[in-house]
Design an enzyme around this catalytic site. Sequence first.
Site, PDB file in Angstrom:
ATOM      1  N   GLU B 278       0.836  -1.201   0.000  1.00  0.00           N
ATOM      2  CA  GLU B 278       0.000   0.000   0.000  1.00  0.00           C
ATOM      3  C   GLU B 278       0.877   1.260   0.000  1.00  0.00           C
ATOM      4  O   GLU B 278       0.575   2.231  -0.689  1.00  0.00           O
ATOM      5  CB  GLU B 278      -0.934  -0.027   1.222  1.00  0.00           C
ATOM      6  CG  GLU B 278      -2.202   0.782   1.008  1.00  0.00           C
ATOM      7  CD  GLU B 278      -3.323   0.362   1.949  1.00  0.00           C
ATOM      8  OE1 GLU B 278      -3.143  -0.603   2.721  1.00  0.00           O
ATOM      9  OE2 GLU B 278      -4.382   0.996   1.914  1.00  0.00           O
ATOM     10  N   GLU B 281       2.118   1.768  -3.344  1.00  0.00           N
ATOM     11  CA  GLU B 281       1.075   2.289  -4.235  1.00  0.00           C
ATOM     12  C   GLU B 281       0.861   3.778  -3.997  1.00  0.00           C
ATOM     13  O   GLU B 281       0.736   4.566  -4.941  1.00  0.00           O
ATOM     14  CB  GLU B 281      -0.226   1.512  -4.021  1.00  0.00           C
ATOM     15  CG  GLU B 281      -1.302   1.861  -5.043  1.00  0.00           C
ATOM     16  CD  GLU B 281      -2.620   1.133  -4.804  1.00  0.00           C
ATOM     17  OE1 GLU B 281      -2.656   0.204  -3.958  1.00  0.00           O
ATOM     18  OE2 GLU B 281      -3.613   1.505  -5.453  1.00  0.00           O
ATOM     19  N   CYS B 298      -8.636  -2.265   3.137  1.00  0.00           N
ATOM     20  CA  CYS B 298      -8.616  -3.497   3.945  1.00  0.00           C
ATOM     21  C   CYS B 298      -9.951  -3.766   4.631  1.00  0.00           C
ATOM     22  O   CYS B 298     -10.172  -4.847   5.136  1.00  0.00           O
ATOM     23  CB  CYS B 298      -7.475  -3.469   4.949  1.00  0.00           C
ATOM     24  SG  CYS B 298      -7.199  -1.875   5.628  1.00  0.00           S
ATOM     25  N   SER B 318      -7.346   1.739  -2.968  1.00  0.00           N
ATOM     26  CA  SER B 318      -6.084   1.029  -3.168  1.00  0.00           C
ATOM     27  C   SER B 318      -6.414  -0.340  -3.757  1.00  0.00           C
ATOM     28  O   SER B 318      -7.398  -0.961  -3.382  1.00  0.00           O
ATOM     29  CB  SER B 318      -5.377   0.874  -1.824  1.00  0.00           C
ATOM     30  OG  SER B 318      -4.464  -0.193  -1.897  1.00  0.00           O
ATOM     31  N   LYS B 357     -16.241  -9.996   6.236  1.00  0.00           N
ATOM     32  CA  LYS B 357     -15.169 -10.843   5.709  1.00  0.00           C
ATOM     33  C   LYS B 357     -15.727 -12.131   5.124  1.00  0.00           C
ATOM     34  O   LYS B 357     -15.143 -12.712   4.222  1.00  0.00           O
ATOM     35  CB  LYS B 357     -14.161 -11.170   6.818  1.00  0.00           C
ATOM     36  CG  LYS B 357     -13.369  -9.960   7.322  1.00  0.00           C
ATOM     37  CD  LYS B 357     -12.227  -9.583   6.419  1.00  0.00           C
ATOM     38  CE  LYS B 357     -11.477  -8.364   6.950  1.00  0.00           C
ATOM     39  NZ  LYS B 357     -10.602  -7.761   5.932  1.00  0.00           N
ATOM     40  N   GLU B 360     -16.672 -11.106   1.844  1.00  0.00           N
ATOM     41  CA  GLU B 360     -15.469 -10.798   1.076  1.00  0.00           C
ATOM     42  C   GLU B 360     -14.799 -12.068   0.568  1.00  0.00           C
ATOM     43  O   GLU B 360     -14.375 -12.150  -0.587  1.00  0.00           O
ATOM     44  CB  GLU B 360     -14.486 -10.001   1.952  1.00  0.00           C
ATOM     45  CG  GLU B 360     -13.277  -9.491   1.181  1.00  0.00           C
ATOM     46  CD  GLU B 360     -12.150  -9.031   2.104  1.00  0.00           C
ATOM     47  OE1 GLU B 360     -12.030  -9.562   3.222  1.00  0.00           O
ATOM     48  OE2 GLU B 360     -11.387  -8.131   1.701  1.00  0.00           O
ATOM     49  N   GLU B 365     -13.554 -12.028  -7.401  1.00  0.00           N
ATOM     50  CA  GLU B 365     -12.286 -11.400  -7.789  1.00  0.00           C
ATOM     51  C   GLU B 365     -11.135 -11.916  -6.940  1.00  0.00           C
ATOM     52  O   GLU B 365      -9.986 -11.866  -7.359  1.00  0.00           O
ATOM     53  CB  GLU B 365     -12.334  -9.872  -7.612  1.00  0.00           C
ATOM     54  CG  GLU B 365     -13.433  -9.174  -8.371  1.00  0.00           C
ATOM     55  CD  GLU B 365     -14.713  -9.065  -7.562  1.00  0.00           C
ATOM     56  OE1 GLU B 365     -15.602  -8.343  -7.976  1.00  0.00           O
ATOM     57  OE2 GLU B 365     -14.830  -9.717  -6.503  1.00  0.00           O
ATOM     58  N   CYS B 502     -11.798  -2.515  13.705  1.00  0.00           N
ATOM     59  CA  CYS B 502     -12.128  -3.939  13.792  1.00  0.00           C
ATOM     60  C   CYS B 502     -12.342  -4.411  15.226  1.00  0.00           C
ATOM     61  O   CYS B 502     -13.039  -5.393  15.455  1.00  0.00           O
ATOM     62  CB  CYS B 502     -11.029  -4.764  13.161  1.00  0.00           C
ATOM     63  SG  CYS B 502     -10.624  -4.195  11.515  1.00  0.00           S
TER      64      CYS B 502
END
Lengths: 164, 579, 658
Positions: B278, B281, B298, B318, B357, B360, B365, B502
């Site tokens: 990251e 990036e 994230c 990102s 999650k 996710e 993808e 979280c």
Amino acid sequence: MHENIFDHYEKKDKSSLIPLLQEVQSIYGYLPEEALSEISEFVGLPLSRVYGVATFYNQFRLTPLGKNVIRICRGTACHVKNSANILYSLEHELGILAGQTTRDKLFTIETVACIGACSIAPVININEEYYGRVTTKEIPKIIKKYRTEAEKSANTEKAAEGVK
Amino acid sequence: MVELTINNIKVKAEEGMTILDAAKSVGISIPTLCHIKDLIPSGACRICSVEVTGQRGLIPACAYPIYEGMNVETNSPRVRVARKTIVELLIENHPQDCLICVRNGNCELQDLSEKYSIREHRFKGEHKDHAVDISSASLERDPAKCILCGRCVRVCGEVQKVGAIDFINRGFTSIVSTPYNKGLNVSDCILCGQCILVCPTASLREKSTLKTVSDALNSRKKYTIAQIAPAVRATLGEEYNLPLGTDVTGKLVTGLKRLGFKRVFDTNFAADLTIMEEAHELIKRITNGETLPMFTSCCPGWVKFLEQNYGDLIGHLSTCKSPHEMEGALLKSYFAKKMGIDPHDVFVVSIMPCTVKKYESARPELNVENLSEVDAVLTTRELVRFFNIAGIEFGDLGESEFDNPLGESTGAAAIFGTSGGVMEAALRTAYYKLTNEHLADIDFEAVRGLDGIKETSLNINNIDINIAVVNGIGNAAPILDELREGKSKYHFVEVMACPGGCINGGGQPIHQKTDKVIKRMKALYEIDKKMVLRRSYENESIKKLYDEFLGEPGGHVSHELLHTHYVDRRKVRKVVVKK
Amino acid sequence: MKSFLEIKFNGELHSPENPKEDFIARCTNAKLNAGQESEVVLLNKKLKYEVNEVPIIFIGMDTSALASGAGKVKAAFEKELEAKNLEAVIVPTGGIGFGTLEPFVDIKLPNQDRIIYSQVNEKDVPKLVESVLINKEVYAKKAFATYGKGSDTIPNINDIPFFKPQIRVVLENCGIINPESIDEYIASGGFKALDKALRLMSPEEVVNEIVKSGLRGRGGGGFPTGKKWELALKQNADTKYLVCNADEGDPGAFMDRSVLESDPFKLVEGMMIGAYAIGASYGYIYCRAEYPLAIERLQKTIQQCKQYGLLGKNILNSGFNFELKIKKGAGAFVCGEETALLASIEGKRGMPKPRPPYPSVSGLWGKPTVINNVETFANISSIVNKGAEWFASIGTETSKGTKVFALSGKITNSGLVEVPMGITLEEVVFNIGGGIPDNKKFKAVQIGGPSGGCLPESVIKTQVDYESLKGVGAMMGSGGFVVMDEETCMVDIAKFFLTFIQTESCGKCVPCREGTKRMLEIIERIPTSYKGTKNKVDELQRFKGIIYLNRLSNVIRDTSLCGLGQSAPNPVLSGLQYFKEEYEEHLYERKCRAGVCKDLLTYSIDNTLCSGCGVCVRKCATEAILGEKGQAHYIIQDKCIKCGMCFEACRFDAVAVN
């Protein structure tokens, strides 16, 4: 002709939610799902809020109405004058329950809290016409009147199509 | 200061306080159901009714401000009968299935029933019956168990500002639901699970994958690997009555091993890796003048929110996968190869504080050669249930170390679990990457804490890097709207969907203890502080990984394995409302 | 005819852009208009229908009259006038309130008194036209009363028993003036109070006047209006709101609608004064969407007020600004509750909020907001005009002024009546209402709508005021007044009201949402037959429910969030208090003396009377009637659902109920 109803309202003005719903319903006779999404976007409220409001108020309906809307007054004055029986015979005559629409989409029965014509209780109201001091005996006659009217207009429509 | 009497006790309290708070200050507890601290009282449940001299009816303690000379009775016979009756009424319209309920033993309605000694069904009658909504990958919605306290509606609408659910219908038929009572999967829901945390019953709960995991553990073919998110270690102890903020990392590893996992890795390792990618990036975007600000990626709830509501801005996200997905990707490529295992046999289970999650991990993808990177996600709560089934006495467990090579981590990774943590970790590394100097003061106080939007700027190589940390998805809209209008001054923005990050995720232990967020946060910062290595680039295993396998941050292999893309999921709406 | 806007006062016209502070005064006081006296005097006389050159036909055209066919009557008049080539003006008015005898038609010939004809249907029109307009004779058959001097055959309207005990403050113009004409309203003394308030009184003085008058909210709770205004006046805020609750939702109440349809200007004037008093510059009228005519008239009213510079900026050059908007309610009884109504205006679900904060402190969008109902506002102009002392002289110690009731049910004269507070129920039922029709016995009067109670003969001498009614277990409510006779079952009435409350409960708070449902279930179990009670558990529940009914009622009353829930148990509690015997009869003997509770009835066919025509067989939904054509039929009791259709259908009275 295609004047957008949103033109009269300010974007993101949350208080215009109910007037918008009312206006949309007055056009379609009910609230189509796509219209709710659009209103939700326009007033800047989540769809769930819009749907919550639409299901809260008696006025709003999410399914199309029948051609003739029979409103039966279930106010106190009408109740003591036996409007429960009137409702029953209406339901019996049309084979549907209050809040439902007949399969041929001709009739919808709705109960309303009070039409405010207590002096001529019990009252039913079909479209804009009032029927005061009704008795169960009159119900079939009244229904028949609207049935024949509908048949007539259906026939003339057919005839008109035939001419074309 | 106002003086009043509560249960014949003279109380001095600040003006503007509610009866509830004033009573609490002298050790008198009043039950609540619809009350959420810091939100305007709704006064819906009436369980907090108290008697006030001079008032006609009973009044809700959660909503009523105190006044001078007020005389309050919180425990009069009239109050007790009222509360008992209210509980009876709630129970009568609630499925009587406590024995087979996921919240058995941790249900506020059950507690009240116990507290008020409900021993019979006084008012029998019709009760509501609704299908359970199992449409989403993360949450289950069971309106039959709903007692309509409205806490989920308020958290979803007022705190998270998502508004996926609301009250629909009216009176006895009202339920909390999505528009048209459709599945959550097609609603505006981002699956953050904050509603679960406030639900007093099991009306909202995670979709459990315990069975899948247990099947995999029982399968001889599967090579089962567990990875633990940073935030889980600071909260799981609460389920075993350990004090808020106890770090239970070592016990967790032991416990997971006992469950039969072949390897237990640390998602923190991947968090360090995320930072490497990251930061790279970010630097690339800044130096090449590419799309800025860059958003962290994230938090899958945040990603889902952006895709659904601001699909035009997905270019700002990102491209880094979230840490546990990176870990999964490496486990099914690098690790599998190294160990000589068929990647098809590797079964990765993520122990996460998060409900999104689960969704996710099922995103198409996120795959390695058409294998999903993570096979199952267990929330903190599910893991506790698993320990219980397995007869693991968590408190008595000894401590173990994570397996390696994908288990080593730095302090920067530990703080991923709290709002501002990713930002802080990224800055520590970005600074080094840009200047080749170690940042001296690495505690970024400005991005810590519970404010909704935290801002700071850091001068690196004479460039002011403006950063913002959005704590809770409900605070994201202003920054996004600003960006849409082209007025954003930021270079880097961190967003965590759950307030606090979280550590307050939707998969965490459920209880309404105050200060839980602060104390859990503190635990993570303690872990960071105790670490010798606190900057991601100092992680030896990471260095080794790049040398052996990945090449360099943002390189070809990284790009294939560690980066992803996003989808504009805004609803396409037809124009229909015409006159 | 000219309008007041066209009359030059000292050579100048009044307009919204060029407001004249003494516009209203000069409209009615000719002396203020040098050189124009005669014109103003004549205009006033014409507007008050004191002089007319051509006959005027007044037709009551409110919803109630329209439901009785007033629209058809009007069309018939138009047709008849054209056919006979007669010149006359037709003026639509509101209703005078005597519902039973509607439609009303008043005819005023030039230089004669205005005569009221009742129960005029379209078939009467040709005869009426011929007799009155052509032959210039009173049409005795339908003549009801006169506004002029009464005679033996045609009494003055105020000598008619229905009107005699009434004191009309709120309804003074109803049925008399054209509700769509601002000029008529001004000519009959309208806006004088506004004029007085703006020119001669400070906001504090207006509030004090209302406080002194002792006016209490007419919407139900009876909170002192002055106090509400005082609190709002004290608030420092950049914006304040004034809201009129015209969401009349009580089943069996239509007082507000009548004012809205028959005298909307009075409401608007009251609101203007209220707004001036508390410092509000925006107002809303929250009106039921089910009242389309009322909304239409309100829109016209607001339109005309704007045209006359009575709404908008710098009203009558006083610096006072007030804008008024209509919000259509979407049908939720709970929106009668202040906080729910505000939520609805804000575009939310109409769910109440806990108070404090009271709306007078923090209401619409968090701003100080005063909410009063239609009747309350309609009282304001008279109080300002005639003074607090005058108002306080009407009524009792704690309840001042008059109250409008919607008299309906089993009563001879139904309609709208306005009586002074303190009048007894008996007087309303038997003098004004004319007692029970068809020689039936009076059983109870239900007062206060779903929140009120049923009062039996034993308390019929109770005075109509807030405290006395509460004392006997009812409440003033908004003014529903439903009379019941021996054919009304009190258990059924309790069930009716609970069903209403149950469907109208917003569902927010537990006691109202869950509690009223359980109460309804308990009441519903009472009138069930042995057959209807399915098993022993149900049978036990039937008695157990009764045992805990009181406890449940008390908790609902004690803990509900808003007035709807708090008063929900009233119909049941008052029923249990006064008609315990009837409840016990249902419970123990499974008998409904009024013959209403279907499950307790048995239908049978008298085989001596039955002709075997088969009409009942066709009507029966459950095929419970068997019999050969031409032979006596019989009912299979197990199949009968007691709908009563056979009873209604039988032309030979062969179906018996007991």
